[in-house]
Design an enzyme around this catalytic site. Structure first.
Site, PDB file in Angstrom:
ATOM      1  N   HIS A   1       0.742  -1.220  -0.036  1.00 33.84           N
ATOM      2  CA  HIS A   1      -0.089   0.002  -0.080  1.00 33.84           C
ATOM      3  C   HIS A   1       1.102   1.060   0.132  1.00 33.84           C
ATOM      4  CE1 HIS A   1      -4.114  -1.727   0.275  1.00 33.84           C
ATOM      5  NE2 HIS A   1      -3.513  -2.846   1.566  1.00 33.84           N
TER       6      HIS A   1
ATOM      7  N   ARG B   1       5.235  -6.323   3.735  1.00 35.53           N
ATOM      8  CA  ARG B   1       4.331  -6.868   2.627  1.00 35.53           C
ATOM      9  C   ARG B   1       4.843  -6.603   1.599  1.00 35.53           C
ATOM     10  NH1 ARG B   1      -1.746  -4.797   4.980  1.00 35.53           N
ATOM     11  NH2 ARG B   1      -1.174  -3.149   4.296  1.00 35.53           N
TER      12      ARG B   1
ATOM     13  N   ASP C   1      15.537 -12.743  -1.542  1.00 33.86           N
ATOM     14  CA  ASP C   1      17.289 -12.083  -2.326  1.00 33.86           C
ATOM     15  C   ASP C   1      17.701 -10.557  -1.256  1.00 33.86           C
ATOM     16  OD1 ASP C   1      17.640 -14.549  -2.830  1.00 33.86           O
ATOM     17  OD2 ASP C   1      17.354 -13.477  -5.267  1.00 33.86           O
TER      18      ASP C   1
ATOM     19  N   GLU D   1      -7.805 -11.930   4.871  1.00 33.97           N
ATOM     20  CA  GLU D   1      -8.448 -11.113   4.797  1.00 33.97           C
ATOM     21  C   GLU D   1      -9.961 -11.084   3.950  1.00 33.97           C
ATOM     22  OE1 GLU D   1      -5.908  -8.395   3.430  1.00 33.97           O
ATOM     23  OE2 GLU D   1      -4.666  -9.469   2.429  1.00 33.97           O
TER      24      GLU D   1
ATOM     25  N   ASP E   1     -10.372  -5.107   5.041  1.00 34.18           N
ATOM     26  CA  ASP E   1     -10.647  -5.530   3.795  1.00 34.18           C
ATOM     27  C   ASP E   1     -11.389  -6.756   4.087  1.00 34.18           C
ATOM     28  OD1 ASP E   1      -8.935  -4.085   2.185  1.00 34.18           O
ATOM     29  OD2 ASP E   1      -7.436  -5.810   1.887  1.00 34.18           O
TER      30      ASP E   1
END
Length: 254
Positions: free
Chosen positions: A46, A71, A85, A149, A175
């Site tokens: 987001h 996230r 990585d 969610e 959500d």
């Protein structure tokens, strides 16, 4: 080089607390590391983070001794591989609705028994300083949190939690509420769904994670069995501190 930082499950009866970071600034990591936070989650779903931004945020976390999870914006193999990585201590993967999706995620993020591509060159492998065996063990130690969610995910919670390689179910109440037709996370039906997810996760022996708005909410959900909390955001902390110090400007933008 600085040793890899890992996310950990809290000891029984305790909890770990972090916050979302939505500002692409290494100074934010430095400042947050002065507090007693156990971790931060860079919110690339987001907030505007590209790969270079995440690279610097993870590096700052290592320099400060603060584990940085990410996230991710999607569950594509390349997205997951990139964050791992770079040395992310864990991944929060949004919108995991089925056990089949969870199994696919585990395969994408694990070397042993999975499909994750190996290279000795990135930070996660010590820039070539680790043996292959050491790098595999370190890479497979990154935590995988599946975000629950949606109404379908609630129905599938037991099956998702039972997937080997899933470390935690992360409850996204906003959500989830929208999926159930509500615009308020405090709706009784949403709260019942949260309790169902908590019970399913604990029955599988996995960690219960949840995003909350403040420490009062943290206490409420800790009493119900949650143990890993993302409390607010760096932006929220800045806004609250500024308003507390200086008051609120009329007609403030946005």
């Amino acid at each position: 080089m600085t040793a890899a930082l890992r996310l950990a499950r809290p000891a029984p009866g305790s909890s770990h607390v972090g916050t979302f970071v939505k500002t692409a600034s290494v100074q934010v990591i430095e400042i947050l590391a002065m507090s007693k936070l156990d971790f931060v989650v860079v919110d690339a779903e987001h907030a505007p983070f590209d790969r270079r931004d995440i690279d610097l945020m993870v590096l700052a976390g290592r320099a400060c001794g603060l584990p940085v999870a990410v996230r991710v914006p999607d569950s594509e193999a390349a997205t997951l591989l990139s964050a791992l990585d770079l040395g992310a201590a864990g991944l929060v993967v949004p919108h995991v609705d089925t056990a089949e999706q969870a199994r696919a995620l585990v395969a994408k993020v694990r070397f042993r028994g999975g499909l994750r591509g190996f290279s000795s060159s990135p930070r996660a492998a010590g820039y070539g300083s680790l043996s292959m065996k050491q790098a595999l063990a370190q890479g497979d130690g990154a935590m995988l949190l599946c975000q629950i969610e949606s109404a379908r995910a609630v129905e599938e919670a037991e099956a998702i939690a039972a997937v080997d390689g899933v470390d935690a179910l992360f409850i996204g109440r906003a959500d989830l509420a929208l999926s159930m037709g509500f615009d308020n996370t405090a709706e009784p039906a949403v709260e019942r769904a949260v309790d169902h997810i908590i019970a399913a996760t604990k029955a599988a022996g996995k960690m219960v994670a949840i995003a909350v708005g403040n420490m009062a909410e943290r206490e409420r959900y800790a009493a119900r069995g949650a143990e890993w909390f993302v409390v607010g955001t760096d932006q929220g902390l800045l806004r609250q501190g500024a308003i507390e110090a200086f008051g609120t400007r009329q007609n403030a933008v946005p």
